[in-house]
Design an enzyme around this catalytic site. Structure first.
Site, short mmCIF file in Angstrom:
data_model
loop_
_atom_site.label_atom_id
_atom_site.label_comp_id
_atom_site.label_asym_id
_atom_site.label_seq_id
_atom_site.Cartn_x
_atom_site.Cartn_y
_atom_site.Cartn_z
N ARG A 44 54.56 20.83 -44.18
CA ARG A 44 55.14 22.12 -43.81
C ARG A 44 56.43 21.84 -43.05
O ARG A 44 56.79 20.69 -42.82
CB ARG A 44 54.16 23.02 -43.02
CG ARG A 44 53.10 22.37 -42.18
CD ARG A 44 53.58 21.68 -40.96
NE ARG A 44 54.51 22.48 -40.21
CZ ARG A 44 55.43 22.00 -39.42
NH1 ARG A 44 55.54 20.69 -39.23
NH2 ARG A 44 56.26 22.77 -38.77
N ASP A 235 63.51 28.81 -41.00
CA ASP A 235 63.03 28.69 -42.38
C ASP A 235 64.02 29.27 -43.37
O ASP A 235 64.04 28.92 -44.54
CB ASP A 235 61.67 29.37 -42.53
CG ASP A 235 60.60 28.48 -41.92
OD1 ASP A 235 60.45 28.51 -40.69
OD2 ASP A 235 59.98 27.71 -42.68
N ASN A 245 62.17 32.57 -38.74
CA ASN A 245 61.48 31.36 -38.27
C ASN A 245 60.04 31.72 -37.91
O ASN A 245 59.63 32.89 -38.00
CB ASN A 245 62.23 30.74 -37.08
CG ASN A 245 61.70 29.36 -36.73
OD1 ASN A 245 61.54 28.51 -37.60
ND2 ASN A 245 61.39 29.13 -35.47
N LYS A 246 59.29 30.74 -37.49
CA LYS A 246 57.87 30.92 -37.16
C LYS A 246 57.64 32.15 -36.29
O LYS A 246 58.38 32.39 -35.34
CB LYS A 246 57.36 29.66 -36.45
CG LYS A 246 55.92 29.68 -36.01
CD LYS A 246 54.95 29.99 -37.14
CE LYS A 246 55.07 29.07 -38.33
NZ LYS A 246 54.33 29.57 -39.52
O1 MRU Z 1 54.58 27.49 -41.31
P1 MRU Z 1 55.38 26.27 -41.01
O2 MRU Z 1 54.67 25.29 -40.13
O3 MRU Z 1 55.93 25.63 -42.28
O4 MRU Z 1 56.62 26.82 -40.18
C1 MRU Z 1 57.59 25.92 -39.73
C2 MRU Z 1 58.64 26.57 -38.92
O5 MRU Z 1 58.65 27.76 -38.71
C3 MRU Z 1 59.73 25.70 -38.43
O6 MRU Z 1 60.25 26.20 -37.21
C4 MRU Z 1 60.87 25.70 -39.45
O7 MRU Z 1 60.39 25.41 -40.73
C5 MRU Z 1 61.93 24.73 -39.10
S1 MRU Z 1 61.39 23.06 -39.37
C6 MRU Z 1 62.64 22.00 -38.98
#
Ligand code: MRU
Length: 358
Positions: A44, A235, A245-246
């Site tokens: 991920r 993202d 983002n998350k």
């Molecule tokens: O659901 P995930 O764990 O893939 O989410 C990841 C994130 O939100 C990160 O902050 C984002 O991908 C940046 S990673 C350098």
């Protein structure tokens, strides 16, 4: 430690679902298995997902029994579609698939084997470039960090999420390495706990001082003057600078604005999606409600409780102090600053906003 590795017999992935307790690996041999690994969060983090996607198409190139180069490209397109639809929000997946497919198409006149090796070479190039991008982001971002800083971060943006030292975590690691006195507040990042499980694990290995906090603590920390800056990853970044983002990132940006704390986003150019005009246009992945109802397999709500599980949120551009990319630091107004950075990047001119503004 490598979160993903191209090998003679397939692709090896560090299984991030098992961390921090177990370091185990998942070996995959087909594009379909890559899509499954992405969907189930073996791997991920947006840049790492881009690398995995490229490797997935390259595996399809290696295994396809196509009789000619055109047929092989069709196989790769099918494999690419399966990977792109495995998680909808991180744009790096579609970006990497497009890149590998374009390289394969360019090689068609050279015949079947030329297409096969073009796909593999392009996928490997994406991985190498991401490592370099992380270093560039780290160096540019570290310049924004004061000599002493208490930094709040969210989710996981380090070596586990990229092909290098990370994006936001790369900034933190580079500042620490430069001798700055860094203390990190790590958001646990519910429901999948990427902060507690992954970021804490990485920071411990890097020997960077950190303190884990619940996702509900940052308001209290900021109000008490205990946070000097926030840095997070992305993202997908829309053309106007809105950042997806998350989930939980948006509330941090609102709080940071309220307390006049700089709020930085760190991401490679590949995370900028010129085709998304604003954040509201971007699909937010809705994940299984069980992740909320049963964290780590332990039921925490009464039977038949309804739960929603949006995996990401949108932080409006106006709340973001700067976006640190591998090509430079963008500031408001983002529509023009991001466009200039994308234009300067290889391949950037083909992006939709170039056509629209021509
Ligand atoms: O659901 P995930 O764990 O893939 O989410 C990841 C994130 O939100 C990160 O902050 C984002 O991908 C940046 S990673 C350098």
């Amino acid at each position: 430690m490598r979160a993903i590795e191209w090998r003679d017999d397939g692709v090896r992935m560090l299984d991030q679902r098992a961390l921090p307790h177990h370091e185990r690996y998942v070996d995959v041999e087909t594009a379909g298995q890559v899509a499954d690994a992405v969907r189930t969060m073996v791997v991920r983090g947006a840049p790492l997902l881009g690398i995995a996607a490229g490797f997935g198409v390259a595996l399809a190139a290696r295994r396809s029994g196509a009789g000619g180069p055109g047929e092989l490209v069709e196989d790769l397109e099918r494999a690419g579609t399966a990977i792109v639809t495995s998680r909808p929000t991180a744009v790096n997946i579609a970006w990497a698939v497009r890149r590998v497919l374009a390289a394969a198409q360019r090689a068609v006149p050279g015949g079947l084997e030329a297409v096969r090796s073009a796909a593999v070479d392009e996928a490997l190039a994406i991985a190498v470039e991401d490592e370099q991008s992380c270093r560039a982001i780290g160096a540019l971002g570290a310049e924004l960090v004061p000599d002493e800083a208490r930094i709040l971060t969210h989710c996981n943006t380090g070596a586990l999420a990229t092909g290098g030292i990370g994006t936001a975590l790369g900034v933190i690691a580079t500042a620490h390495q430069a001798g700055k006195a860094i203390q990190v507040w790590v958001d646990e990042t519910r429901p999948l706990l990427q902060g507690a499980r992954l970021t804490a694990w990485e920071l411990k290995r890097l020997e960077i001082p950190m303190t884990l906090v619940s996702d509900t603590a940052p308001g209290s920390l900021m109000a008490r003057g205990l946070v000097d800056l926030v840095v997070v990853g992305a993202d997908r970044i829309a053309a106007n600078g809105d950042v997806v983002n998350k989930v939980g990132t948006y509330q941090l940006a609102v709080l940071a604005k309220r307390h006049r704390i700089p709020f930085y986003v760190a991401a490679p150019i590949s995370t900028i999606d010129a085709a998304s005009d604003r954040g509201g246009a971007i699909e937010i992945e809705e994940r299984n409600a069980l992740e909320v109802l049963e964290p780590l397999g332990l039921r925490i709500a009464p039977d038949a409780t309804a739960a929603a599980n949006p995996a990401f949120d949108v932080t409006p551009a106006e709340l973001i102090t700067a976006i640190v990319t591998d090509r430079g630091v963008a500031r408001q107004p983002y529509r023009s600053s991001l466009r200039d950075l994308v234009r300067a990047a290889p391949g950037g001119r083909a992006w939709p906003w170039e056509a629209a503004s021509a």
